[in-house]
Design an enzyme around this catalytic site. Structure first.
Site, PDB file in Angstrom:
ATOM      1  N   ARG A 208     -92.447 -37.210  62.373  1.00  0.00           N
ATOM      2  CA  ARG A 208     -91.078 -36.762  62.164  1.00  0.00           C
ATOM      3  C   ARG A 208     -90.730 -36.994  60.698  1.00  0.00           C
ATOM      4  O   ARG A 208     -91.119 -38.013  60.122  1.00  0.00           O
ATOM      5  CB  ARG A 208     -90.091 -37.545  63.051  1.00  0.00           C
ATOM      6  CG  ARG A 208     -90.119 -37.142  64.518  1.00  0.00           C
ATOM      7  CD  ARG A 208     -89.458 -35.777  64.747  1.00  0.00           C
ATOM      8  NE  ARG A 208     -89.448 -35.364  66.132  1.00  0.00           N
ATOM      9  CZ  ARG A 208     -90.376 -34.613  66.730  1.00  0.00           C
ATOM     10  NH1 ARG A 208     -91.427 -34.194  66.053  1.00  0.00           N
ATOM     11  NH2 ARG A 208     -90.253 -34.268  67.997  1.00  0.00           N
ATOM     12  N   GLU A 237     -84.883 -31.105  58.389  1.00  0.00           N
ATOM     13  CA  GLU A 237     -85.208 -29.788  58.967  1.00  0.00           C
ATOM     14  C   GLU A 237     -83.968 -29.197  59.627  1.00  0.00           C
ATOM     15  O   GLU A 237     -83.198 -29.939  60.242  1.00  0.00           O
ATOM     16  CB  GLU A 237     -86.315 -29.943  60.030  1.00  0.00           C
ATOM     17  CG  GLU A 237     -87.664 -30.285  59.450  1.00  0.00           C
ATOM     18  CD  GLU A 237     -88.703 -30.541  60.544  1.00  0.00           C
ATOM     19  OE1 GLU A 237     -88.506 -30.096  61.695  1.00  0.00           O
ATOM     20  OE2 GLU A 237     -89.701 -31.205  60.237  1.00  0.00           O
ATOM     21  N   HIS A 254     -93.502 -27.677  60.321  1.00  0.00           N
ATOM     22  CA  HIS A 254     -93.482 -28.422  61.593  1.00  0.00           C
ATOM     23  C   HIS A 254     -94.254 -27.645  62.674  1.00  0.00           C
ATOM     24  O   HIS A 254     -93.721 -27.331  63.730  1.00  0.00           O
ATOM     25  CB  HIS A 254     -92.031 -28.693  62.030  1.00  0.00           C
ATOM     26  CG  HIS A 254     -91.914 -29.713  63.125  1.00  0.00           C
ATOM     27  ND1 HIS A 254     -90.780 -30.449  63.355  1.00  0.00           N
ATOM     28  CD2 HIS A 254     -92.797 -30.121  64.081  1.00  0.00           C
ATOM     29  CE1 HIS A 254     -90.953 -31.237  64.389  1.00  0.00           C
ATOM     30  NE2 HIS A 254     -92.181 -31.060  64.853  1.00  0.00           N
TER      31      HIS A 254
HETATM   32  N1  LIG Z   1     -95.626 -32.293  63.938  1.00  0.00           N
HETATM   33  C1  LIG Z   1     -95.770 -31.973  65.196  1.00  0.00           C
HETATM   34  O1  LIG Z   1     -95.918 -30.808  65.530  1.00  0.00           O
HETATM   35  C2  LIG Z   1     -95.785 -33.045  66.233  1.00  0.00           C
HETATM   36  C3  LIG Z   1     -96.504 -32.843  67.412  1.00  0.00           C
HETATM   37  C4  LIG Z   1     -96.538 -33.884  68.364  1.00  0.00           C
HETATM   38  C5  LIG Z   1     -95.838 -35.045  68.141  1.00  0.00           C
HETATM   39  N2  LIG Z   1     -95.102 -35.182  67.003  1.00  0.00           N
HETATM   40  C6  LIG Z   1     -94.376 -36.423  66.717  1.00  0.00           C
HETATM   41  O2  LIG Z   1     -95.335 -37.453  66.596  1.00  0.00           O
HETATM   42  C7  LIG Z   1     -94.876 -38.599  67.316  1.00  0.00           C
HETATM   43  C8  LIG Z   1     -96.074 -39.249  67.968  1.00  0.00           C
HETATM   44  O3  LIG Z   1     -96.444 -38.475  69.079  1.00  0.00           O
HETATM   45  P1  LIG Z   1     -97.070 -39.172  70.362  1.00  0.00           P
HETATM   46  O4  LIG Z   1     -97.204 -38.119  71.378  1.00  0.00           O
HETATM   47  O5  LIG Z   1     -98.258 -39.953  69.962  1.00  0.00           O
HETATM   48  O6  LIG Z   1     -95.889 -40.168  70.767  1.00  0.00           O
HETATM   49  P2  LIG Z   1     -96.017 -41.499  71.617  1.00  0.00           P
HETATM   50  O7  LIG Z   1     -94.654 -41.794  72.093  1.00  0.00           O
HETATM   51  O8  LIG Z   1     -97.126 -41.354  72.609  1.00  0.00           O
HETATM   52  O9  LIG Z   1     -96.462 -42.602  70.576  1.00  0.00           O
HETATM   53  C9  LIG Z   1     -95.635 -43.096  69.571  1.00  0.00           C
HETATM   54  C10 LIG Z   1     -96.193 -44.464  69.159  1.00  0.00           C
HETATM   55  O10 LIG Z   1     -95.489 -44.870  67.987  1.00  0.00           O
HETATM   56  C11 LIG Z   1     -95.377 -46.281  68.063  1.00  0.00           C
HETATM   57  N3  LIG Z   1     -94.368 -46.764  67.117  1.00  0.00           N
HETATM   58  C12 LIG Z   1     -93.019 -46.798  67.246  1.00  0.00           C
HETATM   59  N4  LIG Z   1     -92.469 -47.378  66.168  1.00  0.00           N
HETATM   60  C13 LIG Z   1     -93.487 -47.716  65.341  1.00  0.00           C
HETATM   61  C14 LIG Z   1     -93.551 -48.374  64.088  1.00  0.00           C
HETATM   62  N5  LIG Z   1     -92.452 -48.819  63.459  1.00  0.00           N
HETATM   63  N6  LIG Z   1     -94.770 -48.560  63.512  1.00  0.00           N
HETATM   64  C15 LIG Z   1     -95.900 -48.126  64.126  1.00  0.00           C
HETATM   65  N7  LIG Z   1     -95.903 -47.539  65.342  1.00  0.00           N
HETATM   66  C16 LIG Z   1     -94.705 -47.324  65.934  1.00  0.00           C
HETATM   67  C17 LIG Z   1     -95.028 -46.541  69.531  1.00  0.00           C
HETATM   68  O11 LIG Z   1     -95.277 -47.887  69.885  1.00  0.00           O
HETATM   69  C18 LIG Z   1     -95.978 -45.565  70.225  1.00  0.00           C
HETATM   70  O12 LIG Z   1     -97.198 -46.176  70.566  1.00  0.00           O
HETATM   71  C19 LIG Z   1     -93.909 -38.054  68.389  1.00  0.00           C
HETATM   72  O13 LIG Z   1     -92.906 -38.952  68.648  1.00  0.00           O
HETATM   73  C20 LIG Z   1     -93.391 -36.778  67.806  1.00  0.00           C
HETATM   74  O14 LIG Z   1     -92.157 -37.055  67.231  1.00  0.00           O
HETATM   75  C21 LIG Z   1     -95.072 -34.222  66.051  1.00  0.00           C
HETATM   76  O1  LIG Z   2     -92.545 -33.615  69.338  1.00  0.00           O
HETATM   77  C1  LIG Z   2     -93.304 -32.660  69.439  1.00  0.00           C
HETATM   78  O2  LIG Z   2     -93.935 -32.424  70.482  1.00  0.00           O
HETATM   79  C2  LIG Z   2     -93.544 -31.737  68.289  1.00  0.00           C
HETATM   80  O3  LIG Z   2     -92.889 -32.162  67.153  1.00  0.00           O
HETATM   81  C3  LIG Z   2     -93.264 -30.309  68.631  1.00  0.00           C
HETATM   82  O4  LIG Z   2     -94.262 -29.511  68.074  1.00  0.00           O
HETATM   83  C4  LIG Z   2     -91.928 -29.869  68.157  1.00  0.00           C
HETATM   84  O5  LIG Z   2     -91.811 -28.467  68.277  1.00  0.00           O
HETATM   85  P1  LIG Z   2     -90.409 -27.803  68.602  1.00  0.00           P
HETATM   86  O6  LIG Z   2     -89.931 -28.414  69.857  1.00  0.00           O
HETATM   87  O7  LIG Z   2     -89.489 -28.148  67.467  1.00  0.00           O
HETATM   88  O8  LIG Z   2     -90.666 -26.352  68.729  1.00  0.00           O
END
Ligand SMILES: NC(=O)c1ccc[n+]([C@@H]2O[C@H](COP(=O)([O-])OP(=O)(O)OC[C@H]3O[C@@H](n4cnc5c(N)ncnc54)[C@H](O)[C@@H]3O)[C@@H](O)[C@H]2O)c1
Ligand SMILES: O=C(O)[C@H](O)[C@H](O)COP(=O)(O)O
Length: 384
Positions: A208, A237, A254
């Site tokens: 994020r 964003e 993103h």
């Molecule tokens: N860019 C994208 O398209 C995209 C896609 C998928 C997920 N994401 C983002 O990536 C993040 C991670 O995804 P996920 O599915 O692994 O989530 P998840 O909830 O499975 O894992 C998140 C992890 O972050 C850890 N965490 C929280 N605070 C922290 C800190 N201060 N330092 C280190 N670790 C910390 C938590 O303990 C947890 O294990 C999601 O929350 C989402 O916002 C972005």
């Molecule tokens: O949190 C997630 O799963 C990702 O950031 C995801 O790709 C966000 O996509 P959006 O919901 O903004 O289309």
């Protein structure tokens, strides 16, 4: 009475999965408002819709699903207190993000060579994405350290402090966005942490935007000894700081988690959860089959690193997403730029994941076959 579902226009295949037994209304998610929900039973959103009492109080909505892994846009406590069912799509796009990260590493200079020659990746956040990335790195023979203070040390292999992570060759950020003490991830990389980084390091943020303090990053990137940076996510964003974009190695809209495979997986997870939560009687939900693909063919006599580059580029060219964002952002007024950011995401190309793809190799016991398996593909014997 027929169930009415309001679905974000960017969630694919809901009609195909649920069939004709429900009324499906479509809407852009960013400015969704309560007036649109007066006769709606269920709501399926993406990360751009803030889901809370302002949106839902006084509406008949009984179920909310978000086709995302992150849930920072949803007031989970309020949903619970209002007894509204909820589901999200944990892990649906984890492999898509991993392939984005590997593509970013492979595209940038000689990081791949350095990592395979003993360098280390520092992973922040050992959730579904962090775990999937670590599994891939491990299969590729790349060393890693992990920082996730919320988890007990024994459950985190290669456990490290944030300070130790900041000394790794490459830093990958995958925490959820949280303000919760004692380890908020909001502005986890601020002025002090960014000052600790050196020119030869690479930071990739596909979690994020607010995990990095954008102003502090811009300030840091104005110095000649600054690290290389890849950003898929931005602090405000759909606004992208054009000055910051001009200074990062790669910048994308993103879309790290936007493989077509991931989107279908998420839709299926939400539809199943909604049917179960509302107790709807629908025939078994069909799987949305993805089109079969021809086997890929890797050129012979490449180094392992170049074989990996070639393999990734069969499915994904990260620089094309970077070009699209730069074209949509640089020299544009900020309101046009924000709309373009959403349009890039709405019209995102049908990107298939590499994992699951079959790949022709000459020697099923050779290093290319090992590499192909490490990326989750299936090596098959090629012609002599
Ligand atoms: N860019 C994208 O398209 C995209 C896609 C998928 C997920 N994401 C983002 O990536 C993040 C991670 O995804 P996920 O599915 O692994 O989530 P998840 O909830 O499975 O894992 C998140 C992890 O972050 C850890 N965490 C929280 N605070 C922290 C800190 N201060 N330092 C280190 N670790 C910390 C938590 O303990 C947890 O294990 C999601 O929350 C989402 O916002 C972005
Ligand atoms: O949190 C997630 O799963 C990702 O950031 C995801 O790709 C966000 O996509 P959006 O919901 O903004 O289309």
């Amino acid at each position: 009475m027929t169930l009415r579902i309001l679905v974000d226009e960017n969630i694919p295949a809901v009609e195909a999965i649920l069939g004709s037994g429900v009324d499906i209304l479509r809407s852009p998610g960013r400015n969704l408002c309560r007036d649109q929900l007066q006769d709606v039973d269920a709501l399926l959103v993406r990360s751009v819709t803030r889901v809370d009492a302002n949106l839902l109080a006084g509406t008949p909505v009984r179920f909310v699903g978000t086709a995302t892994s992150g849930t920072d846009h949803v007031d989970l406590n309020w949903l619970r207190s209002a007894q509204i069912g909820f589901a999200f799509a944990p892990g649906a796009n984890a492999n898509s993000v991993v392939e984005y990260v590997i593509a970013a590493i492979a595209y940038n200079g000689n990081y791949l060579e350095r990592l395979r020659a003993g360098g280390t990746v520092g992973v922040v956040g050992y959730g579904l994405v962090g775990k999937a990335l670590v599994a891939r790195l491990s299969a590729l023979g790349i060393a890693y350290r992990i920082c996730d203070p919320w988890l007990s040390e024994p459950s985190v292999p290669g456990h490290a402090t944030l300070k130790e992570i900041l000394a790794c060759d490459l830093i990958c950020l995958h925490p959820e966005l949280t303000h919760r003490e004692p380890w908020p991830s909001y502005h986890l990389l601020g002025e002090a942490e960014l000052a600790a980084l050196a020119k030869e390091q690479l930071v990739i943020n596909a979690s994020r935007g607010p995990i990095i303090d954008g102003n502090a990053l811009l300030e840091r990137l104005n110095h000649p000894d600054s690290p290389a940076v890849v950003l898929d996510v931005w602090e405000h964003e759909p606004q992208v700081d054009a000055e910051l974009l001009a200074k990062v190695q790669l910048g994308t809209a993103h879309i790290a988690g936007y493989s077509f495979d991931a989107k279908l997986r998420a839709t299926h997870m939400l539809c199943s959860a909604m049917v179960a939560s509302l107790g709807i009687n629908l025939p078994e939900l069909p799987d949305q089959a993805l089109a079969a693909r021809k086997p890929l063919c890797l050129p012979e006599h490449l180094s392992i690193e170049d074989s990996l580059r070639a393999l990734i580029r069969c499915c994904y060219r990260i620089e094309e997403d970077d070009h699209l964002l730069r074209r949509a952002t640089l020299d544009r007024a900020s309101d046009t730029q924000a709309q373009e950011f959403d349009q890039l995401r709405k019209n995102y190309a049908k990107r298939r994941e590499l994992a699951g793809q079959s790949v022709l190799v000459q020697d099923l016991l050779g290093p290319q076959a090992t590499l192909v398996s490490a990326m989750g593909c299936v090596p098959i014997a090629g012609d002599d």
